[in-house]
Write an enzyme that holds these catalytic residues in place. Structure first.
Site, PDB file in Angstrom:
ATOM      1  N   SER A  89     114.299 -23.954 -49.701  1.00 48.19           N
ATOM      2  CA  SER A  89     112.700 -23.965 -49.453  1.00 48.19           C
ATOM      3  C   SER A  89     112.578 -24.635 -48.159  1.00 48.19           C
ATOM      4  CB  SER A  89     111.371 -25.051 -50.107  1.00 48.19           C
ATOM      5  OG  SER A  89     110.322 -24.350 -50.167  1.00 48.19           O
ATOM      6  N   ASP A 204     111.969 -18.850 -54.217  1.00 49.18           N
ATOM      7  CA  ASP A 204     111.820 -20.049 -53.419  1.00 49.18           C
ATOM      8  C   ASP A 204     112.960 -20.933 -54.675  1.00 49.18           C
ATOM      9  OD1 ASP A 204     112.168 -23.151 -53.082  1.00 49.18           O
ATOM     10  OD2 ASP A 204     110.421 -23.313 -52.740  1.00 49.18           O
TER      11      ASP A 204
END
Length: 327
Positions: A89, A204
Site C-alpha cells: 500500500s 491493495d
C-alpha cells in the site's frame, strides 16, 4: 662358615660386551641431554565479519505512512544498511521513493511534493469500475518524479506487494513498471478501481499482507525491520463511502498484521495519533513521529544485526598472486 667375597665381574676392555655398552651410551646420551621440542602450532587464521542482509518492510496507513520517511532518515543517519525494501500500500510508494536512488533526501523531497489529489483522483464514473479513485494520478506522479521506470533498475532492491483478486494470493512485483506495481499495491478495495496487469486484476496488498515482513524474509533478509502504522481510532464516524471502505479494510488488516509481524526481528510503531488516513497537511509531524520511533528502536536493531553477524575465515590469495600481481 666363611663364604668367599664376591665382586661383580666387569667385561674386559677388549671384549665384545664392552663395545656394545659404549655404543649404547653414545646413542642414548644425546636423547637425555636434548631439550624437549615445543609442540607445533598453526598461526591463528584471519577472520572477517559478515553482517546479515537487512530488509525493511513498510506497511500501509494512508497519509500516515509518511512517518516511514522519518524511519528511513534515522536508519541512514545511523549507518544502518538497507539491503532491500518491500512495501504494501502506501509503504510501496514510500519504498519506491527511497529505492529509486537509495537516498532519503530524495524521498523526502517527493513526499513533500505529493498532494492528496495525486493519490486520490476521484471520478464519479469510476464507481461502476469498482471504486471511486482511478489511480492514474498516482501513476503519473511516480513517472514524473522517479528516475527509474522499472523495478529491476532501481538503486536498492525493491518489491511491491499486491493481491490477485481472483485467487486471493499475494503477488510480489520485483520486475516491470514501478508506477503500475505501486498503483496495484495501493488499490484499496472499494476506494480504488482494481488494477489490470496482463490477464490478472489486483488490489491493495494490505488485504492479506499489511506489513510484508514475511516477504522481506523470503527475499533473503537475515534481519527484518518492520514499520507498522497503527490504525488508531477514527476521530469521527466515517462520513462517506471512501472513509467507510478504508476503515473496514483497516480493521481487518489490524488483525492480520499481528500474525505477519512474527516474521520481523524489530517492529517500529510510530505514534500517529490524531492524524486521519487522508490528512496530507501533517507530513512534517508524521516524519518526526517516525524519526522518534526509529531512535527508540536503534538498540534493538543493532542487537539483532550483531546477533546474526557471522565470522568467516579470510580467503587466502590464490597461488602465484598477491599484492601488486594480477592472476
Amino acid at each position: 662358615m666363611h663364604l668367599p667375597e664376591t665382586r661383580p665381574t666387569l667385561p674386559r676392555p677388549d671384549s665384545p660386551a664392552t663395545g656394545a655398552l659404549l655404543l649404547l651410551a653414545v646413542v642414548l646420551l644425546p636423547l637425555g641431554c636434548a631439550p624437549a621440542r615445543p609442540p607445533v602450532t598453526q598461526p591463528p587464521q584471519a577472520m572477517r565479519s559478515v553482517p546479515p542482509k537487512v530488509g525493511l518492510a513498510l506497511g500501509g496507513g494512508g497519509a500516515r505512512g509518511f512517518a516511514e520517511i522519518g524511519v528511513l532518515r534515522v536508519l541512514e543517519q545511523e549507518k544502518i544498511p538497507i539491503d532491500l525494501v518491500v512495501g504494501t500500500s502506501v509503504g510501496s510508494l514510500v519504498g519506491a521513493m527511497y529505492a529509486d536512488s537509495g537516498r532519503v533526501l530524495d524521498a523526502e523531497f517527493m513526499a513533500v511534493a505529493v498532494k492528496e489529489e495525486d493519490l486520490f483522483d476521484y471520478h464519479a464514473l469510476s464507481f461502476f469500475s469498482g471504486g471511486l479513485v482511478q489511480g492514474q494520478g498516482l501513476e503519473s506522479f511516480i513517472r514524473a518524479h522517479l528516475k527509474h521506470a522499472n523495478i529491476e533498475d532501481m538503486k536498492v532492491p525493491f518489491a511491491a506487494v499486491a493481491v490477485d483478486l481472483s485467487t486471493g494470493r499475494p503477488i510480489v512485483f520485483q520486475r516491470g513498471s514501478v508506477a503500475r506495481a505501486v498503483h496495484a499495491s495501493c488499490a484499496i478495495p472499494g476506494v480504488f478501481v482494481p488494477v489490470q496487469i496482463g490477464d490478472a486484476t489486483y488490489v491493495d496488498g494490505g488485504v492479506v499482507d499489511p506489513v510484508p515482513a514475511d516477504v522481506a524474509r523470503q527475499l533473503g533478509a537475515g534481519v527484518v525491520i518492520a514499520v507498522a502504522i497503527p490504525r488508531g481510532l477514527p476521530m469521527k464516524a466515517p462520513g462517506n463511502a471512501v472513509e467507510v471502505a478504508y476503515q473496514g479494510v483497516a480493521i481487518m488488516q489490524e488483525q492480520i498484521t499481528q500474525c505477519r509481524l512474527r516474521e520481523a526481528d524489530v517492529v517500529i510503531r510510530p505514534d500517529v495519533t490524531g492524524v486521519a488516513f487522508d490528512d496530507f497537511s501533517q507530513k512534517k509531524r508524521l516524519m518526526e513521529a517516525g524519526e522518534a520511533a526509529a531512535r527508540l528502536a536503534l538498540p534493538e536493531i543493532r542487537a539483532a544485526i550483531k546477533a546474526k553477524t557471522r565470522l568467516v575465515p579470510v580467503e587466502a590469495p590464490a597461488s602465484g598472486t598477491g599484492a601488486g600481481q594480477t592472476p
